[in-house]
Design a protein around this motif. Structure first.
Motif, PDB file in Angstrom:
ATOM      1  N   ARG A  63       0.832  -1.205   0.000  1.00 49.50           N
ATOM      2  CA  ARG A  63       0.000   0.000   0.000  1.00 49.50           C
ATOM      3  C   ARG A  63       0.869   1.259   0.000  1.00 49.50           C
ATOM      4  O   ARG A  63       0.571   2.230  -0.710  1.00 49.50           O
TER       5      ARG A  63
ATOM      6  N   GLY B 246       2.185   1.926  -3.356  1.00 49.93           N
ATOM      7  CA  GLY B 246       1.153   2.536  -4.182  1.00 49.93           C
ATOM      8  C   GLY B 246       1.065   4.037  -3.938  1.00 49.93           C
ATOM      9  O   GLY B 246       0.914   4.828  -4.881  1.00 49.93           O
ATOM     10  N   ILE B 247       1.140   4.441  -2.660  1.00 47.80           N
ATOM     11  CA  ILE B 247       1.131   5.867  -2.311  1.00 47.80           C
ATOM     12  C   ILE B 247       2.329   6.558  -2.946  1.00 47.80           C
ATOM     13  O   ILE B 247       2.200   7.649  -3.522  1.00 47.80           O
TER      14      ILE B 247
ATOM     15  N   ALA C 247       1.838   7.041  -6.706  1.00 45.99           N
ATOM     16  CA  ALA C 247       0.908   8.132  -6.991  1.00 45.99           C
ATOM     17  C   ALA C 247       1.546   9.492  -6.693  1.00 45.99           C
ATOM     18  O   ALA C 247       1.360  10.455  -7.454  1.00 45.99           O
TER      19      ALA C 247
ATOM     20  N   ILE D 171      -5.980  11.169  -4.108  1.00 46.30           N
ATOM     21  CA  ILE D 171      -6.968  10.221  -4.637  1.00 46.30           C
ATOM     22  C   ILE D 171      -7.723  10.834  -5.819  1.00 46.30           C
ATOM     23  O   ILE D 171      -7.987  10.164  -6.824  1.00 46.30           O
TER      24      ILE D 171
ATOM     25  N   LYS E 242      -4.934   6.570 -13.286  1.00 50.25           N
ATOM     26  CA  LYS E 242      -5.301   5.272 -12.699  1.00 50.25           C
ATOM     27  C   LYS E 242      -4.962   4.127 -13.639  1.00 50.25           C
ATOM     28  O   LYS E 242      -4.402   3.114 -13.213  1.00 50.25           O
TER      29      LYS E 242
ATOM     30  N   ALA F 238      -9.070   3.758  -6.009  1.00 48.78           N
ATOM     31  CA  ALA F 238      -8.109   4.773  -5.584  1.00 48.78           C
ATOM     32  C   ALA F 238      -8.244   5.134  -4.111  1.00 48.78           C
ATOM     33  O   ALA F 238      -7.241   5.414  -3.436  1.00 48.78           O
TER      34      ALA F 238
ATOM     35  N   LEU G  40      -5.997   3.773  -1.137  1.00 49.70           N
ATOM     36  CA  LEU G  40      -4.638   4.229  -0.836  1.00 49.70           C
ATOM     37  C   LEU G  40      -4.518   4.778   0.583  1.00 49.70           C
ATOM     38  O   LEU G  40      -3.479   4.640   1.219  1.00 49.70           O
ATOM     39  N   ARG G  41      -5.567   5.383   1.066  1.00 56.51           N
ATOM     40  CA  ARG G  41      -5.500   6.036   2.377  1.00 56.51           C
ATOM     41  C   ARG G  41      -5.591   5.058   3.555  1.00 56.51           C
ATOM     42  O   ARG G  41      -5.162   5.374   4.657  1.00 56.51           O
TER      43      ARG G  41
END
Length: 209
Positions: free
Chosen positions: A44, A47-48, A51, A70, A117, A127, A130-131
């Protein structure tokens, strides 16, 4: 009486044996669960980072807001540059540059745009995920962004996203989590997983790397 004593001794031996076995198996189970959870959290965080780097490529800075990040992943696009033609060795030897070749039409650039994306994660990626920290009930990563001034006076954008061991390991053996935190702090390391840093320009490295 003798039979009762034998029964008691047997129970005591079995209990002691179980306690010994459990003392060995407890850290084994913890280590396996730790690895599983760390892998998911690291995925994860990666992924952050992916982005954030894409966001910076367009806007020249990172963002400390998950809402902004996001929305960027969901709605923004990245430029995709395709080049047609190429410089031969003889052209380069004669002093031909890419800029000259572009002006002469020897090579051409075609810029198109692709959804963030789709480019980074795939069409079906959610999306908003991600948080959120894996293995928690909708708890979010801590994330912030700023800029640091280098020794030469250059402002460098940085960001950091992290989660403490206590949060993503919640539910596992508390003493073993405490030991893990103590070990990290003894080496002056963050007792958890994080990517990037707000105190140094580390190219958005993860503390697991």
């Amino acid at each position: 009486m003798k039979t009762a004593i034998q029964i008691i001794l047997t129970i005591a031996i079995l209990t002691l044996g179980y306690l010994c076995w459990e003392s060995i198996q407890k850290p084994v189970r913890f280590k396996a669960a730790l690895k599983t959870r760390q892998e998911k959290v690291i995925d994860r965080l990666q992924g952050i980072r992916k982005a954030q780097r894409a966001y910076k490529s367009l806007y020249g800075k990172f963002t400390g807001s998950f809402d902004t990040l996001i929305n960027f992943v969901e709605t923004d696009s990245l430029p995709l540059v395709r080049m047609e033609g190429r410089l031969t060795d003889s052209m380069i030897a004669e002093g031909m540059t890419e800029l000259k070749a572009l002006k002469l039409g020897i090579i051409k650039r075609d810029t198109s745009f692709i959804a963030v994306k789709d480019s980074l994660f795939g069409t079906n990626f959610i999306a908003d995920s991600l948080r959120f920290i894996p293995f928690t009930k909708d708890k979010e990563f801590e994330m912030a962004a700023t800029s640091l001034e280098t020794a030469s006076g250059v402002e460098v954008p940085v960001f950091e996203a992290k989660v403490h061991n206590d949060i993503f390991l919640n539910g596992l053996d508390r003493q073993l989590i405490f030991n893990l935190n103590e070990e990290a702090e003894a080496y002056e390391k963050y007792p958890g997983l994080k990517v990037g840093s707000l105190t140094e320009a580390n190219n958005s490295a993860g503390n697991w790397e």
